[in-house]
Design a protein around this motif. Structure first.
Motif, short mmCIF file in Angstrom:
data_model
loop_
_atom_site.label_atom_id
_atom_site.label_comp_id
_atom_site.label_asym_id
_atom_site.label_seq_id
_atom_site.Cartn_x
_atom_site.Cartn_y
_atom_site.Cartn_z
N CYS A 274 17.26 8.31 5.25
CA CYS A 274 17.08 7.89 3.86
C CYS A 274 18.42 7.51 3.23
CB CYS A 274 16.42 9.01 3.07
SG CYS A 274 16.16 8.63 1.33
N LEU A 275 19.43 8.36 3.44
CA LEU A 275 20.75 8.11 2.87
C LEU A 275 21.40 6.87 3.47
CD1 LEU A 275 22.11 11.77 2.75
CD2 LEU A 275 21.32 10.40 0.82
N ASN A 276 21.18 6.66 4.78
CA ASN A 276 21.75 5.50 5.46
C ASN A 276 21.18 4.18 4.92
OD1 ASN A 276 23.42 6.99 7.11
ND2 ASN A 276 21.90 7.16 8.75
N GLN A 277 19.98 4.25 4.33
CA GLN A 277 19.37 3.05 3.75
C GLN A 277 19.73 2.87 2.27
OE1 GLN A 277 15.20 2.37 4.62
NE2 GLN A 277 15.33 3.60 6.47
N GLY A 278 20.64 3.72 1.79
CA GLY A 278 21.10 3.59 0.43
C GLY A 278 20.16 4.12 -0.63
N MET A 279 19.15 4.90 -0.22
CA MET A 279 18.21 5.45 -1.18
C MET A 279 18.74 6.77 -1.74
SD MET A 279 14.48 4.76 0.51
CE MET A 279 14.01 3.13 1.06
N LYS A 280 18.36 7.06 -2.96
CA LYS A 280 18.80 8.28 -3.61
C LYS A 280 17.83 9.42 -3.32
CE LYS A 280 21.21 5.98 -7.42
NZ LYS A 280 21.31 5.84 -8.90
N ASN B 161 0.83 -1.21 0.00
CA ASN B 161 0.00 0.00 0.00
C ASN B 161 0.87 1.25 0.00
OD1 ASN B 161 -2.27 -1.63 0.13
ND2 ASN B 161 -2.38 -1.56 2.36
N LEU B 162 2.08 1.10 -0.51
CA LEU B 162 3.06 2.18 -0.46
C LEU B 162 2.56 3.44 -1.16
CD1 LEU B 162 5.86 3.18 0.35
CD2 LEU B 162 6.75 2.18 -1.77
N ILE B 163 1.94 3.27 -2.33
CA ILE B 163 1.46 4.43 -3.09
C ILE B 163 0.40 5.18 -2.30
CG2 ILE B 163 0.31 5.16 -5.22
CD1 ILE B 163 1.56 2.74 -6.59
N ALA B 164 -0.50 4.42 -1.67
CA ALA B 164 -1.56 5.04 -0.87
C ALA B 164 -0.97 5.80 0.31
CB ALA B 164 -2.54 3.97 -0.39
N TYR B 165 0.01 5.20 0.97
CA TYR B 165 0.64 5.87 2.11
C TYR B 165 1.39 7.12 1.67
CZ TYR B 165 -0.35 2.58 5.89
OH TYR B 165 -0.98 1.84 6.88
N ASN B 166 2.08 7.04 0.55
CA ASN B 166 2.79 8.21 0.03
C ASN B 166 1.83 9.35 -0.27
OD1 ASN B 166 5.24 6.96 0.20
ND2 ASN B 166 5.45 6.53 -1.98
N LYS C 155 3.19 10.98 11.88
CA LYS C 155 2.71 9.74 12.52
C LYS C 155 2.48 8.66 11.47
CE LYS C 155 0.52 11.72 16.64
NZ LYS C 155 -0.76 11.94 17.38
N VAL C 156 1.87 9.05 10.35
CA VAL C 156 1.65 8.08 9.26
C VAL C 156 3.01 7.63 8.72
CG1 VAL C 156 0.72 7.76 6.94
CG2 VAL C 156 -0.59 9.03 8.64
N PHE C 157 3.92 8.57 8.54
CA PHE C 157 5.26 8.27 8.03
C PHE C 157 5.97 7.26 8.94
CE2 PHE C 157 9.83 9.21 8.17
CZ PHE C 157 10.18 9.06 6.84
N GLU C 158 5.92 7.49 10.25
CA GLU C 158 6.59 6.61 11.20
C GLU C 158 5.93 5.24 11.30
OE1 GLU C 158 6.47 8.99 14.68
OE2 GLU C 158 8.15 10.29 14.07
N SER C 159 4.63 5.17 10.97
CA SER C 159 3.92 3.89 11.06
C SER C 159 4.13 3.02 9.82
CB SER C 159 2.42 4.15 11.23
OG SER C 159 1.86 4.68 10.02
N MET C 160 4.74 3.58 8.78
CA MET C 160 4.90 2.85 7.52
C MET C 160 5.96 1.76 7.66
SD MET C 160 4.69 6.01 4.79
CE MET C 160 5.02 4.99 3.36
N GLU C 161 5.59 0.56 7.24
CA GLU C 161 6.54 -0.55 7.28
C GLU C 161 7.58 -0.43 6.17
OE1 GLU C 161 6.48 -5.47 7.27
OE2 GLU C 161 4.61 -4.32 7.13
N PHE C 162 7.13 0.04 5.00
CA PHE C 162 8.03 0.23 3.86
C PHE C 162 7.97 1.69 3.39
CE2 PHE C 162 6.47 -4.16 3.62
CZ PHE C 162 7.67 -4.85 3.72
N ARG C 163 9.13 2.21 3.01
CA ARG C 163 9.21 3.57 2.48
C ARG C 163 10.13 3.55 1.26
NH1 ARG C 163 10.89 4.50 7.99
NH2 ARG C 163 9.11 4.98 9.33
N ASP C 164 9.89 4.47 0.33
CA ASP C 164 10.80 4.61 -0.80
C ASP C 164 11.31 6.05 -0.84
OD1 ASP C 164 8.63 6.03 -1.71
OD2 ASP C 164 8.21 4.73 -3.42
N CYS C 165 12.09 6.38 -1.87
CA CYS C 165 12.68 7.72 -1.94
C CYS C 165 11.60 8.80 -2.08
CB CYS C 165 13.67 7.81 -3.09
SG CYS C 165 12.98 7.45 -4.71
N ILE C 166 10.46 8.43 -2.69
CA ILE C 166 9.36 9.39 -2.82
C ILE C 166 8.78 9.73 -1.45
CG2 ILE C 166 7.04 9.74 -3.77
CD1 ILE C 166 7.85 7.93 -6.09
#
Length: 459
Positions: free
Chosen positions: A414-420, A356-361, A378-389
């Motif tokens: 974000c940088l520590n997880q290797g995301m651009k 549901n990443l797109i919905a969360y974003n 709060k929503v950001f911190e509750s997300m199990e998966f996140r991407d660079c967006i």
């Protein structure tokens, strides 16, 4: 005469079973034919080679060569072309080259299709210079390049970022008598569009219209799609009307693309009319079509009708996907119903989608834009998966609220997880830290913490 006719009939049966991927039945046909005194020929085995390479693997196709030798039948150029094609399909360049060499060693001269397939394999693997050498070999060996040869060159050059070279080659060979096909124009138009050269694509489209050939729906749809993707909505709509005036039949993709473009530019009435026209034409709606309609209703504030539309989707035997629900969440946020959007997001978690990443974003971005930055966090911190967006949206909105320290922590995570993260985003964070005095020589320990940011921003 009877034997030849029987062999031909056997080959037709073998080819028919191979086309529907029933290779075992094709083998049975050969066995039964041999029992009846009808022997397979090179065409029979070539059909099996092509089928095994396509539907099983290259090794299975290559084993047929041993059966041919046992039967006293010698492979020909078609046999090796099928094997090279099978290797190319699976991007096995070394096998392609080995088979090419093997063919030459056994005394079989490669034909133009052998070179075409090898050239296509080089392009697929991102080796345009090697592909061009193969093309030169065709000319030097005095083989006559066919239209497929040139189309392979155009397509490969465009996909490897050499669109200018493709156009130059097209102009050159056209002056020397090459007669382009419709597929040639479509390849060049698609390549120019992907390279962002819409004006040049329109010129090639105009050139096509002035030739003896006629553009098809695919030609217009390609230009129209890239016009909309690049934000040139008026140009895209102009192409749509040109396509309509010439009487071309649209598919669902064309109608949906135009409807979506009308909706994005606020021309909802035209979007609805376009959608209604698609229904009148008898085009069956799929979930993509319904998703666009849901988006149109959300933009128009017709949220009550959206729920009716969801029921209609289920009654049509379709299943709402993550985009359907994401669009509804976005619509609820736009209308100011943040609580309703959050509830629907929680409901979406129970539906068992892979992500549901797109919905969360979407939720994070809309909450931020509505001024609910703490709820967004709060929503950001509750997300199990996140991407660079996810991170970029959160960072930008935190900076807008002048919460630069929090933004820097999100950026470092974000940088520590290797995301651009785009450099402008990084610069905004560092600039903000400096503006509030958190990024100076006085904060020795703090500056070490942001050494990575400082290094990136000074590059």
């Amino acid at each position: 005469m009877v034997c030849k006719l029987s062999t031909r009939l056997m080959n037709i049966c073998v080819a028919s079973f191979c086309k529907v991927q029933q290779l075992e039945k094709a083998e049975v046909v050969i066995i039964d034919a041999i029992r009846l005194g009808t022997l397979p020929d090179v065409v029979t085995y070539n059909t099996l080679v092509a089928a095994y390479c396509r539907y099983v693997n290259l090794d299975a196709g290559y084993k047929i060569l041993h059966r041919m030798k046992e039967a006293g039948i010698y492979p020909n150029v078609v046999t090796y072309n099928s094997l090279i094609s099978g290797a190319s399909t699976h991007s096995l360049l070394s096998r392609c080259l080995d088979l090419f060499d093997e063919m030459v060693k056994v005394g079989i001269h490669p034909d133009v299709w052998s070179y075409n397939t090898l050239m296509h394999c080089f392009f697929r693997l991102g080796k345009p210079h090697e592909a061009n050498k193969v093309f030169q070999d065709i000319v030097m060996s005095k083989l006559s390049p066919c239209s497929t040869t040139f189309n392979t060159m155009f397509n490969g050059l465009c996909k490897n970022g050499y669109t200018d070279n493709a156009v130059s080659l097209f102009r050159h060979i056209k002056r020397h008598g090459f007669v382009p096909q419709l597929i040639t124009y479509n390849i060049l138009i698609d390549g120019l569009c992907k390279a962002g050269r819409l004006r040049a694509a329109r010129m090639v489209l105009k050139e096509l219209g002035e030739s003896n050939l006629q553009p098809n729906a695919s030609t217009y749809t390609t230009v129209m799609k890239y016009c909309f993707q690049s934000g040139q909505f008026e140009e895209g709509i102009e192409v749509f009307h040109e396509m309509k005036d010439k009487g071309y039949t649209y598919d669902a993709f064309s109608y949906c693309t135009v409807s979506s473009a009308f909706a994005k530019t606020g021309r909802l009435e035209e979007a609805y009319k376009c959608f209604e026209l698609m229904v009148e034409k008898g085009i069956e709606l799929d979930i993509v079509s319904y998703n666009i309609l849901v988006n149109m209703y959300c933009i128009g504030g017709r949220l009550e009708e959206v729920y009716d539309l969801l029921n209609e989707i289920e009654q049509a035997g379709l299943k709402c996907d993550e985009y359907t629900h994401t669009t509804l969440i976005d619509g609820l946020c736009r209308s100011g119903n943040i609580d309703g959007a959050l509830k629907h997001l929680k409901y979406m978690d129970t539906l068992g989608f892979d992500s549901n990443l797109i919905a969360y974003n979407c939720m994070v971005d809309r909450l931020c834009k509505a001024g609910h930055i703490n709820k967004a966090m709060k929503v950001f911190e509750s997300m199990e998966f996140r991407d660079c967006i996810t991170y970029t949206s959160m960072i930008h909105n935190l900076c807008k609220e002048r919460r630069f320290l929090t933004a820097s922590k999100v950026l470092l995570a974000c940088l520590n997880q290797g995301m651009k993260v785009f450099r402008p985003t990084q610069r905004v964070v560092v600039k903000g830290l400096r503006s509030v005095g958190l990024f100076s020589e006085k904060q020795g320990s703090l500056i070490r913490k942001y050494d990575l940011l400082k290094y990136i921003c000074t590059k």
